[in-house]
Motif scaffolding. Structure first.
Motif, short mmCIF file in Angstrom:
data_model
loop_
_atom_site.label_atom_id
_atom_site.label_comp_id
_atom_site.label_asym_id
_atom_site.label_seq_id
_atom_site.Cartn_x
_atom_site.Cartn_y
_atom_site.Cartn_z
N GLU A 1 0.84 -1.19 0.00
CA GLU A 1 0.00 0.00 0.00
C GLU A 1 0.88 1.25 0.00
N PRO A 2 0.47 2.31 -0.72
CA PRO A 2 1.31 3.51 -0.85
C PRO A 2 1.79 4.10 0.47
N GLN A 3 0.89 4.27 1.43
CA GLN A 3 1.32 4.87 2.70
C GLN A 3 2.28 3.95 3.46
N ALA A 4 2.05 2.64 3.37
CA ALA A 4 2.94 1.70 4.03
C ALA A 4 4.32 1.69 3.35
N ILE A 5 4.33 1.78 2.02
CA ILE A 5 5.59 1.87 1.29
C ILE A 5 6.37 3.10 1.72
N LEU A 6 5.66 4.23 1.80
CA LEU A 6 6.31 5.49 2.18
C LEU A 6 6.87 5.42 3.59
N GLN A 7 6.09 4.89 4.52
CA GLN A 7 6.55 4.80 5.91
C GLN A 7 7.76 3.87 6.03
N ALA A 8 7.75 2.76 5.31
CA ALA A 8 8.86 1.81 5.38
C ALA A 8 10.13 2.42 4.80
N LEU A 9 10.00 3.13 3.70
CA LEU A 9 11.18 3.75 3.09
C LEU A 9 11.72 4.89 3.94
N ARG A 10 10.83 5.63 4.59
CA ARG A 10 11.28 6.69 5.50
C ARG A 10 12.07 6.11 6.66
N ALA A 11 11.60 4.98 7.18
CA ALA A 11 12.29 4.34 8.30
C ALA A 11 13.63 3.75 7.87
N LYS A 12 13.66 3.20 6.65
CA LYS A 12 14.87 2.54 6.16
C LYS A 12 15.95 3.54 5.76
N PHE A 13 15.51 4.68 5.19
CA PHE A 13 16.45 5.70 4.71
C PHE A 13 16.06 7.06 5.27
N PRO A 14 16.32 7.32 6.54
CA PRO A 14 15.82 8.53 7.20
C PRO A 14 16.38 9.83 6.64
N LYS A 15 17.50 9.79 5.94
CA LYS A 15 18.07 11.01 5.37
C LYS A 15 17.65 11.24 3.92
N THR A 16 16.79 10.35 3.44
CA THR A 16 16.37 10.40 2.04
C THR A 16 14.95 10.94 1.91
N GLU A 17 14.75 11.83 0.93
CA GLU A 17 13.40 12.28 0.59
C GLU A 17 12.86 11.33 -0.48
N VAL A 18 11.71 10.74 -0.21
CA VAL A 18 11.12 9.74 -1.11
C VAL A 18 10.00 10.37 -1.92
N ILE A 19 10.04 10.18 -3.22
CA ILE A 19 8.96 10.62 -4.10
C ILE A 19 8.33 9.37 -4.69
N LEU A 20 7.09 9.11 -4.32
CA LEU A 20 6.37 7.91 -4.75
C LEU A 20 5.32 8.32 -5.78
N THR A 21 5.50 7.90 -7.03
CA THR A 21 4.55 8.25 -8.08
C THR A 21 3.49 7.16 -8.19
#
Length: 283
Positions: free
Chosen positions: A190-210
């Motif tokens: 799910e998009p929000q779950a993907i975003l949360q997991a990537l934020r936790a995995k790469f805290p210094k990275t800004e994630v853009i999910l299209t």
């Protein structure tokens, strides 16, 4: 501040189809066109047409004159473009009656990058500069590591996906993924779950999910932003994601708010799908 795009350059052989060819099937096409493309070339042109000074680094093949001319016409700097006698990268693209595409990629000279070439190019850039990467050339992890050592901000479009999960993504400042790519890296669907997991995995990275017609999401370690898609009649979706990425990087590199970057990137991508071709459709 300078922006370097170390990326692919392809000739796109585009075949218009009523429906995609299925396994074991032979089907006549409705027409054929040849366009300039490659995620690297498309994104350089998008950044240049968004008003950003951009340098493209890559290798074209023996038939690459048209690729060079197209970059020059869009105002891209070619100090680091090299030409080889080997066959260059190209794609075979089917575009169906609904504007969807299916792409077969031959890497060619895009897979001929050497460490010496990488070191030579990066020596002209330093802290405060930006490097944009995609996954259509070789040595992407090496470029990331050396760029980070020199203090460059790294933007990475994780497409095509194979191999990306092994890259040093923690070095990336802006990570662009769609739902499939984001799901493969995060293990979520799910998009929000993907975003949360990537934020936790790469805290210094800004994630853009299209999310295609559902818009786009951005997140850093503190906040998120959403931008709805512009709904238009698609003619050819080839290059839409590259247009989005190029415009987003251009706006962010110029110091504007992320909401502005998402909005302008979404509008540019919508305009791009209303025309045929990849590079030629970028507004």
């Amino acid at each position: 501040m300078k922006v370097l795009n170390f990326g692919s350059l392809n000739l796109d052989y585009v075949y218009a189809m009523d429906e995609f060819v299925q396994p074991g099937e032979t089907r006549a096409c409705l027409g054929r066109q040849i366009h300039c493309g490659g995620k690297g070339l498309n994104q350089s042109i998008a950044m240049a047409r968004a008003g950003l000074p951009v340098w493209h680094a890559g290798i074209i093949g023996q038939e690459g004159g048209l690729l060079r001319e197209t970059l020059v016409e869009s105002g891209v700097h070619l100090d680091f473009l090299r030409q080889d006698d080997a066959p260059g990268g190209h794609t075979v693209i089917q575009v169906d009656s609904h504007g969807q595409n299916s792409i077969l990629l031959y890497p060619g000279t895009n897979a001929a990058i050497t460490r010496g070439f990488v070191d030579e190019v990066l020596s002209a850039f330093g802290p405060g500069d930006v490097v944009l990467l995609q996954n259509e050339i070789n040595l992407v992890p090496y470029i990331m590591e050396k760029a980070a050592e020199r203090g460059l901000a790294i933007a990475f479009n994780a497409s095509p996906f194979p191999g990306v999960e092994t890259y040093p993504l923690s070095l990336v400042r802006w990570l662009f993924v769609n739902e499939i790519e984001g799901g493969a890296i995060s293990g979520e669907t799910e998009p929000q779950a993907i975003l949360q997991a990537l934020r936790a995995k790469f805290p210094k990275t800004e994630v853009i999910l299209t999310l295609g017609s559902d818009g786009s999401l951005w997140a850093n370690d503190r906040e998120t932003a959403f931008c709805p898609a512009c709904h238009v009649q698609a003619v050819d979706t080839t290059g839409a994601g590259d247009t989005f990425t190029g415009y987003f990087v251009a706006v962010m590199a110029s110091g504007q708010p992320v909401e502005r970057a998402l909005d302008l990137a979404s509008k540019a991508a919508a305009l791009a799908v209303m025309k045929e071709g990849a590079a030629r459709s970028i507004p």
